[in-house]
Design an enzyme around this catalytic site. Structure first.
Site, mmCIF file in Angstrom:
data_model
loop_
_atom_site.group_PDB
_atom_site.id
_atom_site.type_symbol
_atom_site.label_atom_id
_atom_site.label_comp_id
_atom_site.label_asym_id
_atom_site.label_seq_id
_atom_site.Cartn_x
_atom_site.Cartn_y
_atom_site.Cartn_z
ATOM 1 N N HIS A 277 -1.637 -1.867 -0.066
ATOM 2 C CA HIS A 277 -2.993 -1.711 0.469
ATOM 3 C C HIS A 277 -3.136 -0.402 1.234
ATOM 4 C CE1 HIS A 277 -2.193 -2.968 4.723
ATOM 5 N NE2 HIS A 277 -1.340 -3.836 4.195
ATOM 6 N N ASP A 289 2.946 -0.297 7.177
ATOM 7 C CA ASP A 289 1.914 -1.259 6.786
ATOM 8 C C ASP A 289 0.599 -0.535 6.525
ATOM 9 O OD1 ASP A 289 0.598 -3.663 6.352
ATOM 10 O OD2 ASP A 289 0.349 -4.114 8.480
ATOM 11 N N GLU A 323 -7.042 -5.075 2.976
ATOM 12 C CA GLU A 323 -6.130 -6.214 3.143
ATOM 13 C C GLU A 323 -6.113 -6.704 4.575
ATOM 14 O OE1 GLU A 323 -2.356 -8.261 4.143
ATOM 15 O OE2 GLU A 323 -3.097 -6.353 4.908
ATOM 16 N N GLU A 324 -6.223 -5.789 5.535
ATOM 17 C CA GLU A 324 -6.006 -6.143 6.935
ATOM 18 C C GLU A 324 -7.056 -7.075 7.516
ATOM 19 O OE1 GLU A 324 -3.375 -5.838 8.307
ATOM 20 O OE2 GLU A 324 -2.343 -3.999 7.763
ATOM 21 N N ASP A 351 4.324 -4.807 0.482
ATOM 22 C CA ASP A 351 3.577 -4.849 1.742
ATOM 23 C C ASP A 351 4.433 -5.449 2.854
ATOM 24 O OD1 ASP A 351 1.594 -4.692 3.645
ATOM 25 O OD2 ASP A 351 0.535 -6.489 2.972
ATOM 26 N N HIS A 421 1.324 -3.553 12.984
ATOM 27 C CA HIS A 421 0.023 -3.543 13.674
ATOM 28 C C HIS A 421 0.067 -2.879 15.042
ATOM 29 C CE1 HIS A 421 -1.494 -7.297 11.224
ATOM 30 N NE2 HIS A 421 -1.166 -6.260 10.453
#
Length: 454
Positions: A277, A289, A323-324, A351, A421
């Protein structure tokens, strides 16, 4: 004598495998990627020149434009954009938070959770209720929760060797914590960051609100901050917590999945997807990520093309958007495939970070899994021992309804949630060789899927 015979037999079997056409090609794939791959420099540009890429942002659009151009430069047969409408949440000015313990004011690091509403302009200050589960919260009841800030402080389980299991066991606090607290009259929620590391980096992530429940602001607090708040609450349950955040949700924005394709020479109507992503959270660079997964996926097609391998089936590298905080790209791509009656026989997603490869999780029938597991002798020499039933990936998940077999690339998971994140998910956290080993692993699997099908 017996040991010598066993050794000779082992060498004979190894030699036979080493001379098989598949093993020779896989060795060439690894040599090509480990010698000539530009994927690490691609990642450098994506993370350092473009940076954060939250859906709907200027960074996300820049990433779409650059990735499309990058795949065109590789000479793929077709590169195209697939339009999707995505959520557009913005963080606004940096958050502020502190613990007020009598005359003592202690600043702690927080980050608004994606999808959260803002606090009032002046912020929120209230007493704190610490809980470790929704049941504990419900047992307290509205009488003790109303007007308070709920502090969710259940850590990820450090005894889980698979850190994704530990994450799954704690992330409900982040996703649904605000709704559960609002039902009992809380004015805000603070959630312990989803990481096993004790540090001062808050880890954001997506949250959601249930229909008909008041919308209260929610933020992640760093693990050091959580530990400190918990300790101080034991000494003074009447202390207060203040936080201010300035986020808002704007109307949905137009964005795109970016798709690069090499047409199959024998079975062009059978499609194999490899992807990651393109979007990322806004407080880091999205290196693990999922910049790593995107660059690895493009490298799969580049390496096979560089080696002159003409695939039997059509290969697609897909850079999924959103995606997030919405999964609109994955859902939109599956809808696109269904609308066009496309036959996706397999999809591979990266991912889980750019760490040392361990294997692949498989979602498919027992027979399909057995065929892929039979490739273990070809892949094990490259450290790919964990090949079996598992998860595929969020973006390729919607393809399962079309009968697609899903493969989730599995790197070593121990360090992933150190960065996940957080603001420290930056280019320098990715190791060049580990990134390339992952790309080569994915390329080897895609080669076998192309040659032998499922």
């Amino acid at each position: 004598m017996k040991k010598r015979l066993l050794l000779a037999f082992s060498l004979l079997v190894t030699g036979a495998q080493a001379q098989s056409p598949d093993s020779v090609t896989i060795r060439k794939i690894y040599n090509e990627v480990l010698t000539n791959s530009p994927s690490y420099e691609w990642l450098r540009h994506l993370t350092q020149q473009i940076g954060p890429r939250l859906s709907g942002s200027e960074g996300a659009q820049k990433a779409v434009d650059w990735t499309k151009q990058l795949m065109e430069q590789q000479g793929f047969d077709r590169v195209f954009l697939q339009e999707v409408m995505v959520p557009h949440w913005v963080r606004g000015a940096k958050e502020v938070a502190y613990i007020q313990n009598g005359k003592q004011k202690i600043t702690v690091p927080i980050a608004a959770l994606g999808g959260s509403v803002a606090t009032p302009t002046k912020g929120i200050e209230a007493q704190v209720i610490e809980v470790k589960s929704f049941q504990e919260l419900r047992d307290l009841g509205a009488g003790k929760v109303k007007g308070k800030i709920v502090f969710y402080n259940r850590p990820m389980d450090p005894t889980k060797l698979n850190t994704f299991e530990a994450y799954a066991g704690a992330v409900d606090q982040r996703g649904n914590g605000a709704t559960e607290a609002a039902r009992l009259g809380a004015v805000g929620t603070i959630v312990r960051s989803m990481t096993t590391v004790l540090d001062d980096n808050p880890h954001t992530g997506s949250m959601r609100y249930a229909t008909g429940v008041p919308l209260i602001p929610s933020a992640a607090i760093s693990t050091n901050g959580a530990e400190r708040l918990s300790k101080m609450l034991k000494d003074n349950p009447g202390l207060t917590f203040y936080f201010k955040q300035n986020c808002e949700t704007l109307p949905d924005a137009k964005s795109y999945n970016v798709v690069g394709e090499i047409k199959g020479s024998e079975k062009p109507d059978e499609i194999i997807v490899v992807g990651g992503h393109l979007d990322s959270w806004d407080i880091g660079q999205g290196a693990h990520d999922d910049g790593s997964g995107c660059m690895q996926s493009i490298e799969v097609l580049r390496a096979l093309k560089a080696l002159g391998i003409k695939p039997k089936r059509t290969l697609r590298a897909v850079m999924f958007m959103n995606e997030e905080n919405g999964l609109r790209g994955g859902i939109g791509y599956a809808d696109y495939a269904k609308k066009n009656n496309e036959n996706h026989i397999a999809a591979v997603e990266s991912d889980n970070g750019g760490f040392t490869p361990r294997g692949f999780g498989i979602v498919g029938t027992p027979e399909q899994r057995a065929k892929a597991i039979a490739w273990k002798p070809l892949l094990a020499p490259y450290g790919l021992h964990e090949i079996g039933a598992g998860s595929g990936g969020a973006d390729i998940g919607p393809l399962a309804q079309l009968g697609t077999v899903l493969f989730g690339f599995k790197p070593d998971s121990q360090r992933y949630f150190d960065f996940h994140h957080a603001g420290i998910d930056r280019f320098e956290s990715v190791n060049k060789r580990e990134l390339e080993l992952g790309a080569a692993s994915m390329a080897a699997l895609v080669y076998l899927l192309d040659q032998h099908g499922l």
